[in-house]
Scaffold this motif. Structure first.
Motif, PDB file in Angstrom:
ATOM      1  N   UNK A   7       0.832  -1.207   0.000  1.00  0.00           N
ATOM      2  CA  UNK A   7       0.000   0.000   0.000  1.00  0.00           C
ATOM      3  C   UNK A   7       0.869   1.261   0.000  1.00  0.00           C
ATOM      4  N   UNK A   8       0.364   2.301  -0.619  1.00  0.00           N
ATOM      5  CA  UNK A   8       1.020   3.606  -0.643  1.00  0.00           C
ATOM      6  C   UNK A   8       1.191   4.150   0.768  1.00  0.00           C
ATOM      7  N   UNK A   9       2.346   4.745   1.001  1.00  0.00           N
ATOM      8  CA  UNK A   9       2.615   5.466   2.246  1.00  0.00           C
ATOM      9  C   UNK A   9       3.135   6.845   1.855  1.00  0.00           C
ATOM     10  N   UNK A  10       2.799   7.885   2.619  1.00  0.00           N
ATOM     11  CA  UNK A  10       3.278   9.230   2.290  1.00  0.00           C
ATOM     12  C   UNK A  10       4.800   9.325   2.117  1.00  0.00           C
ATOM     13  N   UNK A  11       5.538   8.429   2.735  1.00  0.00           N
ATOM     14  CA  UNK A  11       6.998   8.448   2.592  1.00  0.00           C
ATOM     15  C   UNK A  11       7.438   8.262   1.136  1.00  0.00           C
ATOM     16  N   UNK A  12       6.579   7.695   0.309  1.00  0.00           N
ATOM     17  CA  UNK A  12       6.899   7.459  -1.103  1.00  0.00           C
ATOM     18  C   UNK A  12       6.494   8.624  -2.011  1.00  0.00           C
ATOM     19  N   UNK A  13       5.929   9.663  -1.451  1.00  0.00           N
ATOM     20  CA  UNK A  13       5.363  10.766  -2.229  1.00  0.00           C
ATOM     21  C   UNK A  13       6.345  11.323  -3.264  1.00  0.00           C
ATOM     22  N   UNK A  14       7.528  11.722  -2.843  1.00  0.00           N
ATOM     23  CA  UNK A  14       8.495  12.338  -3.760  1.00  0.00           C
ATOM     24  C   UNK A  14       8.972  11.348  -4.822  1.00  0.00           C
ATOM     25  N   UNK A  15       9.153  10.096  -4.434  1.00  0.00           N
ATOM     26  CA  UNK A  15       9.559   9.073  -5.413  1.00  0.00           C
ATOM     27  C   UNK A  15       8.491   8.869  -6.483  1.00  0.00           C
ATOM     28  N   UNK A  32      -0.350  17.300 -16.181  1.00  0.00           N
ATOM     29  CA  UNK A  32      -1.007  16.288 -15.355  1.00  0.00           C
ATOM     30  C   UNK A  32      -0.295  16.067 -14.025  1.00  0.00           C
ATOM     31  N   UNK A  33       0.920  16.551 -13.897  1.00  0.00           N
ATOM     32  CA  UNK A  33       1.678  16.324 -12.657  1.00  0.00           C
ATOM     33  C   UNK A  33       0.970  16.941 -11.457  1.00  0.00           C
ATOM     34  N   UNK A  34       0.403  18.131 -11.619  1.00  0.00           N
ATOM     35  CA  UNK A  34      -0.336  18.749 -10.510  1.00  0.00           C
ATOM     36  C   UNK A  34      -1.564  17.931 -10.142  1.00  0.00           C
ATOM     37  N   UNK A  35      -2.220  17.326 -11.143  1.00  0.00           N
ATOM     38  CA  UNK A  35      -3.374  16.455 -10.868  1.00  0.00           C
ATOM     39  C   UNK A  35      -2.938  15.229 -10.070  1.00  0.00           C
ATOM     40  N   UNK A  36      -1.795  14.666 -10.438  1.00  0.00           N
ATOM     41  CA  UNK A  36      -1.281  13.493  -9.725  1.00  0.00           C
ATOM     42  C   UNK A  36      -0.925  13.868  -8.283  1.00  0.00           C
ATOM     43  N   UNK A  37      -0.269  15.011  -8.113  1.00  0.00           N
ATOM     44  CA  UNK A  37       0.082  15.479  -6.761  1.00  0.00           C
ATOM     45  C   UNK A  37      -1.194  15.629  -5.918  1.00  0.00           C
ATOM     46  N   UNK A  38      -2.226  16.244  -6.483  1.00  0.00           N
ATOM     47  CA  UNK A  38      -3.488  16.423  -5.774  1.00  0.00           C
ATOM     48  C   UNK A  38      -4.119  15.068  -5.442  1.00  0.00           C
ATOM     49  N   UNK A  39      -4.040  14.138  -6.396  1.00  0.00           N
ATOM     50  CA  UNK A  39      -4.572  12.799  -6.153  1.00  0.00           C
ATOM     51  C   UNK A  39      -3.884  12.172  -4.934  1.00  0.00           C
ATOM     52  N   UNK A  40      -2.559  12.207  -4.912  1.00  0.00           N
ATOM     53  CA  UNK A  40      -1.819  11.590  -3.805  1.00  0.00           C
ATOM     54  C   UNK A  40      -2.123  12.265  -2.471  1.00  0.00           C
ATOM     55  N   UNK A  41      -2.334  13.559  -2.513  1.00  0.00           N
ATOM     56  CA  UNK A  41      -2.578  14.300  -1.269  1.00  0.00           C
ATOM     57  C   UNK A  41      -4.025  14.198  -0.783  1.00  0.00           C
ATOM     58  N   UNK A  42      -4.982  14.031  -1.707  1.00  0.00           N
ATOM     59  CA  UNK A  42      -6.386  14.188  -1.321  1.00  0.00           C
ATOM     60  C   UNK A  42      -7.355  13.098  -1.767  1.00  0.00           C
ATOM     61  N   UNK A  43      -6.983  12.281  -2.750  1.00  0.00           N
ATOM     62  CA  UNK A  43      -7.984  11.410  -3.355  1.00  0.00           C
ATOM     63  C   UNK A  43      -7.673   9.917  -3.302  1.00  0.00           C
ATOM     64  N   UNK A  44      -6.570   9.537  -2.695  1.00  0.00           N
ATOM     65  CA  UNK A  44      -6.188   8.128  -2.642  1.00  0.00           C
ATOM     66  C   UNK A  44      -7.221   7.335  -1.854  1.00  0.00           C
ATOM     67  N   UNK A  45      -7.688   6.237  -2.444  1.00  0.00           N
ATOM     68  CA  UNK A  45      -8.505   5.271  -1.710  1.00  0.00           C
ATOM     69  C   UNK A  45      -7.677   4.007  -1.505  1.00  0.00           C
ATOM     70  N   UNK A  46      -7.445   3.245  -2.593  1.00  0.00           N
ATOM     71  CA  UNK A  46      -6.529   2.099  -2.542  1.00  0.00           C
ATOM     72  C   UNK A  46      -5.438   2.370  -3.567  1.00  0.00           C
ATOM     73  N   UNK A  47      -4.231   2.636  -3.103  1.00  0.00           N
ATOM     74  CA  UNK A  47      -3.130   2.928  -4.021  1.00  0.00           C
ATOM     75  C   UNK A  47      -1.946   2.066  -3.613  1.00  0.00           C
ATOM     76  N   UNK A  48      -1.241   1.534  -4.616  1.00  0.00           N
ATOM     77  CA  UNK A  48      -0.189   0.554  -4.362  1.00  0.00           C
ATOM     78  C   UNK A  48       1.093   0.953  -5.070  1.00  0.00           C
ATOM     79  N   UNK A  49       2.191   0.519  -4.480  1.00  0.00           N
ATOM     80  CA  UNK A  49       3.496   0.706  -5.110  1.00  0.00           C
ATOM     81  C   UNK A  49       4.093  -0.666  -5.406  1.00  0.00           C
ATOM     82  N   UNK A  50       4.821  -0.732  -6.491  1.00  0.00           N
ATOM     83  CA  UNK A  50       5.489  -1.956  -6.917  1.00  0.00           C
ATOM     84  C   UNK A  50       6.978  -1.780  -6.681  1.00  0.00           C
TER      85      UNK A  50
END
Length: 147
Positions: A7-15, A32-50
């Motif tokens: 699962x996504x953790x805020x520690x991975x934000x910059x990466x 789209x980068x600003x949209x992605x930043x907003x998504x990570x900050x405000x809209x994540x429900x289930x987000x995963x990192x590989x």
């Protein structure tokens, strides 16, 4: 090779922002980068990192539109890891997570002409396209998978 999906953790934000930079302008428009930043900050429900050998090489999420629809969100891979099955592994992991929810009947992905064939290979059907939807040169490909 050690492959993990977590699962996504805020520690991975910059990466994750750096991973997006690596996919601009081939798969995402710069705006789209600003949209992605907003998504990570405000809209994540289930987000995963590989992670491959503890290196972050991919990410992708699931949001829920209504009581029976899951939406695949912000999938991307490090360019050096594309075309090797890692994207498929992450998508199948997410589809398994979706199937655990008994109320979900369909999965939507809104992607571009650069990635729609990847989803077609996994059984998604094209429903609609819109030219220059994301940004000039980045068309919307609205796709659906019944589960």
């Amino acid at each position: 090779m050690d492959i993990k999906i977590e699962p996504f953790k805020p520690a991975f934000f910059e990466e994750l922002l750096y991973l997006m930079d690596l996919n601009i302008p081939l798969y995402f428009a710069p705006e789209e980068k600003d949209d992605f930043r907003n998504y990570l900050e405000n809209e994540v429900e289930d987000y995963y990192i590989l992670l491959v050998d503890n290196k972050l090489v991919g990410c992708g999420g699931i949001n829920y539109d209504d009581k029976n629809t899951a939406v695949i969100t912000w999938d991307m891979l490090h360019p050096e890891y594309q075309g090797q099955g890692f994207g498929t592994k992450l998508l199948l992991f997410k589809l398994d997570k979706i199937k655990e929810k008994t109320n979900i009947e369909r999965v939507i992905v809104r992607t571009s002409q650069m990635a729609h064939t990847f989803y077609e290979k996994q059984g998604f059907k094209l429903l609609e396209t819109k030219k220059d939807y994301w940004a000039p040169g980045f068309d919307l490909y609205w796709m659906e998978l019944n589960v």
